[in-house]
Write an enzyme that holds these catalytic residues in place. Sequence first.
Site, PDB file in Angstrom:
ATOM      1  N   GLU A 283       0.840  -1.201   0.000  1.00  0.00           N
ATOM      2  CA  GLU A 283       0.000   0.000   0.000  1.00  0.00           C
ATOM      3  C   GLU A 283       0.873   1.248   0.000  1.00  0.00           C
ATOM      4  O   GLU A 283       1.883   1.300   0.694  1.00  0.00           O
ATOM      5  CB  GLU A 283      -0.922  -0.004   1.226  1.00  0.00           C
ATOM      6  CG  GLU A 283      -1.918  -1.159   1.203  1.00  0.00           C
ATOM      7  CD  GLU A 283      -2.865  -1.161   2.404  1.00  0.00           C
ATOM      8  OE1 GLU A 283      -2.771  -0.243   3.248  1.00  0.00           O
ATOM      9  OE2 GLU A 283      -3.713  -2.062   2.490  1.00  0.00           O
ATOM     10  N   HIS A 301      -8.048   1.351   1.875  1.00  0.00           N
ATOM     11  CA  HIS A 301      -7.872   1.000   3.292  1.00  0.00           C
ATOM     12  C   HIS A 301      -8.651   1.956   4.204  1.00  0.00           C
ATOM     13  O   HIS A 301      -8.090   2.582   5.112  1.00  0.00           O
ATOM     14  CB  HIS A 301      -6.383   1.022   3.669  1.00  0.00           C
ATOM     15  CG  HIS A 301      -6.069   0.151   4.861  1.00  0.00           C
ATOM     16  ND1 HIS A 301      -4.851  -0.458   5.027  1.00  0.00           N
ATOM     17  CD2 HIS A 301      -6.811  -0.200   5.944  1.00  0.00           C
ATOM     18  CE1 HIS A 301      -4.852  -1.142   6.161  1.00  0.00           C
ATOM     19  NE2 HIS A 301      -6.031  -0.994   6.735  1.00  0.00           N
TER      20      HIS A 301
END
Length: 549
Positions: A283, A301
Amino acid sequence: MICVHAGSISPYREVLDLLQTDNHERFTVLVSDPLSSEGLAPLLKVPHIRVIERSLDQFEEPLPGIDALIVRSATVVTKEALAQMPDLKLIGRAGVGTDNIDVEAATERGVIVVNAPDGNTISTCEHTFAMMMALMRNIPQAHASVRSGEWNRKKFEGAELYGKTLGIIGFGRIGSEIAARARAFRMKVMVYDPFLTAERANKAGVKAALLEDVLEQADILTVHTPLVKETRGLINRTTIARMKKGAFLLNCARGGIVDEAALAAALESGQLAGAALDVFESEPLGDSPLRQMNQVILTPHIAASTKEAQQSVARQVSEEIIAFSEGRTVTHGLNFPHIPGEQFDKIRPFYDLAVKMGKMASNFMRVPVKNLSVSYSGEIAEQDTTLLTRAALKGFFKNRIDSYVNDVNVSYISKERGVSWSEKRSQEETGYQNLISITVEGEDHFFSLTGTSNRDFGLRFLKIDDFSADFQPSEHQLFISHTDKPGVIGSVGQLLGTHDVNIATMHVGRKSEGGEAMMMLTVDKEISSETASALQKTKEINRVIVLEL
């Protein structure tokens, strides 16, 4: 609240001057990441608490006088950062995960780490359910189509949740909340969780099942497990191939549980009809083929990112800090408070033994567990053994729970998972100066293990179920149960040799001639899943268990 703002002098000097000029006895809290003001409100009502909002990254020199630190996920609390705050006593993580905190370094310095495990449960659950509904009804795709000027109703024909089978992997706080909502939509719910007993499943209105059965029967599969060694890549090419053709997959738990390359291939081939992901292996998400697939919904997220969740986690951490500052016990401590070295040295051999016994029991018990009991005999039975029992529980739950497990929080985790525990002490003669036994009770299976420790020969395991044994726990070990026939030991040695696995020690035992026998091997490296599978297929071998102690 005292908020320090940058001016003509350095942020470090501003804060240091404030700490040095205030002569009142205060409990000082440094808030390093932006937090909900409503959540921090409880701290403001306590006269002896002072709050400073300033990023920890702005300090490059030691900052004495900070008693507590509150962080979210942005601030990384390293060993070096801890050294900058010599008076730090507590770290509060406004959230669940502690990946950004060096918990071991904090423990070494006697700094307690607490979190807010319940604060974002509902937000994550609701986000998962929203992703499920959006996935089944093509809502993001239809929205984008209408905005672009199209009106294609047939193209976005979806499917109902009603009557579908929802498979849930992991039945902790979030998994159980999702199951409750799925039942309200009149879905069938199947759950795979090693700690889910039939009694707890019945109470929740779900069906407990093996992982293979959940994979094969679920129309929609959602994952809610911790990211540990056993779950990394759990959803891969092999497990996806077992899923229903045209099933849907969701992951709002941890990046890395789903093999994204395997997922992309399954979506491309049509094995899976769609997927919704909030977390990723890396990420922010980079150049992934998932970005280009219309049947995939991606969010950055944000499952726990709601106003209510942020208020809740901030409030929980604030209340923990207040309790600690007033000398009361914290509820969600994640590590064991500092113990003087001399005191811990006296219990260390038994402590380490209890942890390893708990780990081994966990490896042997792959069925739902109801109770774990620990018995003490000999000189150790004369001591307070609560810490040792907690150590055994910690070993049992380690790498199976979606949080940092230690002596402080393991009792809470055990209760939450429906696993009762007990201990008893006996002065009966056993032939050993000290003896510890663990018995684990499942729904239809028991496992027992006995061990001892002394300064001459260290830790030793003496009995595994009904097998007498005498071996030292080691980092890489392999347990094999087999029929007592000539040639089995040779076959095992030959197979391990072809897999480049060297045997260091071997201990064998049997219940009766020609009956069930066992061998415990110490090897030089971790046994791979391929090697374990090959052993399991060997004639006369009944069970293979890889042990990493």
